[in-house]
Scaffold this motif. Structure first.
Motif, mmCIF file in Angstrom:
data_model
loop_
_atom_site.group_PDB
_atom_site.id
_atom_site.type_symbol
_atom_site.label_atom_id
_atom_site.label_comp_id
_atom_site.label_asym_id
_atom_site.label_seq_id
_atom_site.Cartn_x
_atom_site.Cartn_y
_atom_site.Cartn_z
ATOM 1 N N SER A 1 0.818 -1.207 0.000
ATOM 2 C CA SER A 1 0.000 0.000 0.000
ATOM 3 C C SER A 1 0.851 1.257 0.000
ATOM 4 O O SER A 1 0.640 2.175 -0.789
ATOM 5 C CB SER A 1 -0.931 -0.003 1.218
ATOM 6 O OG SER A 1 -1.690 1.178 1.293
ATOM 7 N N GLY B 1 1.487 1.590 -3.761
ATOM 8 C CA GLY B 1 0.228 2.289 -3.991
ATOM 9 C C GLY B 1 -0.941 1.408 -4.360
ATOM 10 O O GLY B 1 -1.901 1.866 -4.983
ATOM 11 N N ILE B 2 -0.889 0.119 -3.977
ATOM 12 C CA ILE B 2 -1.991 -0.782 -4.300
ATOM 13 C C ILE B 2 -2.489 -1.445 -3.020
ATOM 14 O O ILE B 2 -1.740 -1.624 -2.060
ATOM 15 C CB ILE B 2 -1.580 -1.866 -5.318
ATOM 16 C CG1 ILE B 2 -0.467 -2.751 -4.734
ATOM 17 C CG2 ILE B 2 -1.131 -1.226 -6.627
ATOM 18 C CD1 ILE B 2 -0.139 -3.957 -5.586
ATOM 19 N N SER C 1 0.711 1.267 -11.259
ATOM 20 C CA SER C 1 0.241 2.099 -10.160
ATOM 21 C C SER C 1 0.616 3.558 -10.393
ATOM 22 O O SER C 1 -0.202 4.463 -10.194
ATOM 23 C CB SER C 1 0.837 1.604 -8.841
ATOM 24 O OG SER C 1 0.465 2.433 -7.765
ATOM 25 N N THR D 1 -1.501 5.050 -13.264
ATOM 26 C CA THR D 1 -2.891 5.257 -12.846
ATOM 27 C C THR D 1 -3.004 6.473 -11.935
ATOM 28 O O THR D 1 -3.918 7.293 -12.060
ATOM 29 C CB THR D 1 -3.410 4.011 -12.106
ATOM 30 O OG1 THR D 1 -3.358 2.889 -12.981
ATOM 31 C CG2 THR D 1 -4.838 4.225 -11.630
ATOM 32 N N ARG D 2 -2.048 6.614 -11.023
ATOM 33 C CA ARG D 2 -2.059 7.743 -10.091
ATOM 34 C C ARG D 2 -1.881 9.070 -10.831
ATOM 35 O O ARG D 2 -2.553 10.061 -10.521
ATOM 36 C CB ARG D 2 -0.957 7.554 -9.055
ATOM 37 C CG ARG D 2 -1.011 8.507 -7.868
ATOM 38 C CD ARG D 2 -2.100 8.103 -6.880
ATOM 39 N NE ARG D 2 -1.885 6.805 -6.314
ATOM 40 C CZ ARG D 2 -1.113 6.543 -5.262
ATOM 41 N NH1 ARG D 2 -0.470 7.529 -4.670
ATOM 42 N NH2 ARG D 2 -1.000 5.321 -4.790
#
Length: 502
Positions: free
Chosen positions: A197, A201-202, A264, A267-268
């Motif tokens: 996380s 970032g997932i 990630s 996407t961010r």
């Protein structure tokens, strides 16, 4: 016939000459420290030096070199040999401070290296990179690990602990209130979910068979096979060979983690969302104008998440497992710890302030890290000839120096009754009596671990989640060994603890 006889005579004489040269070379190397007036240990093995047990996998390297430290009597320095290679152990805290802190310009780099012709991920992260790029990377990454930033991601840690709590509840149901738990695996899944996380970032749930791909790939990447153990030993003790052994820090899982990271990140950037994690920070670094030779792009950017994941995961798993082990052996300390947890949770709830107020639990963790420092060898290498203050000893450029934490932390000169688990060493009344540079589980000086706050917090969070509802104990089914193959202090794969639902 005469020509053939002459050929064999020449071959025989050549072999004799080579063996003689080798013997003379080894003998000369084995007098390296004596010729420089540095004390050594007797009975050095002709082949292994002082590290015979290390290569026979009979002792953890960290504990073995810690034993060498303890055999050094009252000497400030101790010369040791690993095979024919001389290493210097630092035993005096003032000298340790001098080299790690005051004379950092002579010792800015680790001796350990992951330089590889194949793996930029392993060689450009904050742990392995050399100065001056190291200083630039450290300066850029430091803001993400301030206490203020850690406080902001606290809720991510709370949410991540929930699957672990549900798993333990299922294991210790009303019908089976007590169960021996494979604690290394449980702690590994919990920490994997946190760092996936924060660093990638997932959101993952390693306790759900349908969502454990990230955890499984992490296990594959970090699995300590004999070949991987040999690679780590080479990187620690003979790093000059490291570029030629073809190791990759993530092994066969490299492409998986590369894809997860960039998916990630992309996407961010597209969504413009912010989570306050490391990924947000790395996006900012990637998009900044970069005016140095080091560039935050490609695998060099991914490398920062990877080392945070590896170092944070393994050190926290060690802290969690061995804290539960020591508390199981010391039920009165466990009760005092649990009473404080219940008291502070009742007063503050599961909040950052509540966790920070658990002083005795923090003392317990500190004592665990004294006995089981996850990174047991602090290593540096001289970048220039260095005269040891107060002596005539000159360390040659390229000379590796070690601080053996398993020896220093268990040295009765600095830690009375060193094998006793005593969290009160770190009470407000006693902690100031600890001599500086005799307790350094996260290192010391400019290269001290950058993630110490988060690493400590995520370990404490796990202990709160477990100890508030369960009693830790030992029985004949529990296995609580250290993995002797690993350079780092880690629990063996079958490390297990008995938990009983309160």
């Amino acid at each position: 016939m005469i020509a053939l006889y002459s050929f064999f005579i020449n071959v025989f004489l050549t072999i004799i000459a080579l063996v003689t040269i080798l013997v003379l070379y080894v003998k000369r190397q084995r007098t390296y420290w004596q010729r420089r007036g540095v004390p050594t240990l007797p009975n050095s093995h002709w082949l292994y030096g002082n590290a015979k047990e290390l290569f026979k996998l009979e002792r953890s390297p960290g504990f073995l070199i810690g034993e060498l430290h303890l055999q050094g009597s009252d000497n400030d320095l101790l010369g040791i040999y690993i095979f024919h290679k001389p290493f210097l152990l630092l035993r005096n805290p003032e000298l340790i401070k001098q080299i790690l802190v005051k004379d950092f310009n002579y010792f800015p780099n680790r001796y350990f290296t992951a330089r590889s012709l194949q793996d930029e991920i392993g060689s450009t992260n904050l742990f392995t990179i050399e100065n001056p790029p190291w200083r630039y990377v450290r300066t850029k990454l430091s803001p993400v690990f301030t206490s203020g930033k850690i406080k902001k991601i606290f809720n991510l840690l709370v949410v991540t602990a929930e699957p672990m709590c549900k798993y333990l509840e299922q294991q210790c149901s009303n019908d089976t209130r007590s169960k021996t738990i494979m604690m290394k695996e449980v702690a590994g899944k919990y920490i994997t979910d946190i760092i996936s996380s924060v660093a990638f970032g997932i959101e993952t749930n390693s306790f759900d068979p349908a969502g454990e791909t990230f955890f499984r790939k992490a296990q594959e990447a970090l699995k300590l096979t004999f070949h991987r153990a040999l690679q780590y030993a080479i990187m620690f003790f003979f790093p000059q060979i490291s570029p030629y052994i073809g190791t990759r820090i993530l092994g066969s899982s490299t492409n998986y983690f590369r894809k997860v990271f960039w998916d990630s990140l992309d996407t961010r950037e597209t969504s413009k969302t912010k989570r306050g994690d490391l990924v947000d920070f790395l996006i900012g670094l990637k998009n900044q104008k970069q005016e140095t030779d080091f560039q935050f792009k490609g695998d060099a950017l991914l490398s920062q998440s990877v080392i945070f994941f590896i170092a944070g995961r393994e050190s926290s798993v060690t802290a969690i497992c061995f804290t539960l082990y020591e508390l199981a052996k010391n039920p009165e300390i466990q009760k005092r710890t649990r009473d404080e947890i219940h008291e502070k949770l009742k007063e503050h709830g599961m909040t950052y302030e509540g966790i920070q107020s658990m002083k005795y639990l923090h003392q317990v963790m500190s004592e665990t890290l004294r006995l089981y420092p996850p990174a047991p060898l602090l290593d540096r290498v001289a970048v220039d000839d260095y005269k040891v203050p107060g002596t005539d000893i000159v360390l040659e450029k390229g000379m590796p120096v070690y601080v053996a934490l398993c020896g220093l932390h268990r040295d009765p000169k600095y830690h009375p009754d060193p094998l006793r688990f005593n969290p009160d060493r770190f009470s407000d009344e006693n902690k100031d009596n600890i001599t500086q540079c005799t307790y350094m589980p996260f290192g010391e000086g400019p290269r001290i671990c950058i993630g110490v706050r988060l690493g400590f917090l995520q370990s404490v969070m796990a202990l709160v989640a477990i100890l508030k509802d369960y009693e830790s104990s030992l029985d004949s089914t529990c296995k609580c060994d250290v993995d002797n193959r690993n350079i780092f202090i880690t629990p063996a794969n079958d490390f297990s603890i008995k938990l009983t639902k309160l």
